[in-house]
Design an enzyme around this catalytic site. Structure first.
Site, PDB file in Angstrom:
ATOM      1  N   HIS A  99      65.011  56.402  41.785  1.00 26.39           N
ATOM      2  CA  HIS A  99      64.947  57.773  41.263  1.00 26.39           C
ATOM      3  C   HIS A  99      66.057  58.640  41.856  1.00 26.39           C
ATOM      4  CE1 HIS A  99      63.536  59.269  45.107  1.00 26.39           C
ATOM      5  NE2 HIS A  99      62.803  58.166  45.179  1.00 26.39           N
ATOM      6  N   GLU A 204      56.022  53.597  45.077  1.00 28.32           N
ATOM      7  CA  GLU A 204      56.663  53.498  46.390  1.00 28.32           C
ATOM      8  C   GLU A 204      55.671  52.945  47.411  1.00 28.32           C
ATOM      9  OE1 GLU A 204      58.902  52.764  48.100  1.00 28.32           O
ATOM     10  OE2 GLU A 204      60.149  54.455  48.706  1.00 28.32           O
TER      11      GLU A 204
END
Ligand SMILES: *[C@@H]1O[C@H](CO)[C@@H](O)[C@H](O)[C@H]1NC(C)=O
Ligand SMILES: *[C@@H]1O[C@H](CO)[C@@H](O)[C@H](O)[C@H]1NC(C)=O
Ligand SMILES: *[C@@H]1O[C@H](CO)[C@@H](O)[C@H](O)[C@H]1NC(C)=O
Ligand SMILES: *[C@@H]1O[C@H](CO)[C@@H](O)[C@H](O)[C@H]1NC(C)=O
Length: 358
Positions: A99, A204
């Site tokens: 990201h 994550e």
């Protein structure tokens, strides 16, 4: 008190299924696989994604191959590898995208990593910036738009085969990054539309940081109503509790589980190019499972990996438990001039939740 003297308390577990798929990275195709490529200096947009200029053994089976681009010939090469492989072997090219910069990234730089880890990351924000399930900063948005421009250029100049399937982690920063990266591209005729599957297991590494706490399924659905959310995705985040953290081994077991749902799927070898928009820690974990060398990505960067997956026969399938840990932290801003978590007035780090929630 220093954390290291407290030791790590074991708590929580991830159940790891004994590997039934053996993953490996096929080297010789991408610069990122070569020891001589310096990850910290590498810019995927100025190196054709890192695809090495070379000929392939199957080039001469291709009519007019001299006028084809490197990416066209590479796609043909991967198709050929799959065609020639037995059923228990599958090749895929994974485009692993990190990201763009989020508010948690800027806050970590602002406070410094020790203070971030032992106090600030456990809060929702600081009144000015919010980092619970962090969103992209303007810099992060421009990194995703840079990826968008690069994909469009590759489609024009390289006639690159765009992903046959897209996956995205359920955290907001990855949803936003995938959206900005792939929305509005003029895709080649016949290619798969951009409709990423939201997949829990690509999130994550689950730490006690609030930036790893995802929002609800309803929130994700409202943000991107046309994106499929995988079956079984829970309404609330059932993995983050603000107290226990996944260990690297537990995360790798989860990454292997996620890949096991991507490889040997019903669409099989026809979906050879796959995009996964995820996170630095999760991509590092995936690379470990793929036996790729370590290669850290800057925010917004993308790494392609040619993967060979082979089903391996086992006797009785065994499972093992991979423990999670707790991460003691301070309840007020720590002494920052040190490299570890040191609370003021010799206070003992705690394991209680400081955040108010997403
Ligand atoms: C896994 O695959 C690699 C590459 O094909 C091979 O060298 C290795 O022996 C395999 N390992 C197992 C356990 O099958
Ligand atoms: C690969 O070849 C192209 C021309 O076909 C050239 O522009 C590019 O610089 C070459 N890249 C590398 C890494 O050698
Ligand atoms: C909050 O953190 C940001 C960094 O993300 C920083 O720029 C800002 O100054 C901080 N606000 C306060 C009140 O400390
Ligand atoms: C998705 O991307 C488009 C195109 O860049 C943008 O206009 C839109 O606001 C984005 N949607 C969200 C929910 O971020």
């Amino acid at each position: 008190m220093k954390l290291s003297t407290l030791g790590r308390i074991l708590l929580g577990t991830t159940v790891a299924q004994a590997a039934t798929i053996n993953y490996s990275t096929v080297t010789g195709y991408f610069m990122q696989d070569e020891e001589s490529t310096d990850a910290s200096k590498f810019d995927y947009t100025s190196e054709n994604f890192g695809l090495i200029n070379r000929t392939y053994p199957v080039d001469n089976k291709l009519k007019g191959h001299k006028s084809l681009t490197q990416w066209e010939r590479f796609h043909h090469q991967v198709t050929q590898l799959n065609d020639e492989a037995p059923n228990h072997i599958e090749y895929k090219v994974l485009f692993l995208g990190r990201h763009g910069e989020g508010w948690h990234n800027t806050a970590e730089s602002y406070y410094g990593t020790p203070a971030w880890n032992c106090y600030w990351a456990e809060l929702d924000g600081n009144g000015t910036a919010s980092w619970v399930d962090a969103t992209l900063t303007p810099t992060g948005e421009s990194q995703a738009l840079k990826a968008n421009a690069f994909w469009q250029k590759q489609i024009h100049e390289q006639r690159i085969h765009t992903p046959d399937h897209y996956y995205v982690s359920p955290l907001t920063r990855t949803l936003q990054t995938a959206n900005l990266t792939f929305t509005g591209l003029v895709l080649p005729k016949g290619s798969a539309p951009f409709k990423p599957t939201v997949k829990e297991l690509f999130r994550e590494g689950i730490s006690i940081h609030t930036c790893d706490h995802r929002r609800s399924r309803s929130y994700i659905h409202d943000l991107f109503p046309n994106w499929p959310i995988e079956e079984g995705f829970s309404e609330e985040d059932e993995l983050w509790d603000g107290v226990t953290a996944e260990s690297a081994d537990a995360q790798d077991a989860r990454s292997a589980q996620a890949l096991g749902q991507v490889f040997f799927a019903s669409s099989g070898k026809k979906e050879a190019f796959v995009s996964v928009t995820a996170h630095s820690g999760e991509i590092a974990s995936i690379l470990r499972v793929l036996k790729h060398r370590e290669f850290s990505l800057n925010t917004g960067a993308v790494i392609p990996v040619l993967v060979k997956a082979e089903k391996v026969e086992h006797g009785a399938s065994t499972t093992s438990s991979v423990p999670w840990t707790v991460s003691p932290h301070c309840t007020e801003p720590p002494v920052t001039s040190v490299s570890a978590c040191v609370c003021p007035s010799s206070a003992v780090p705690v394991t209680t939740v400081l955040a108010t929630g997403v």
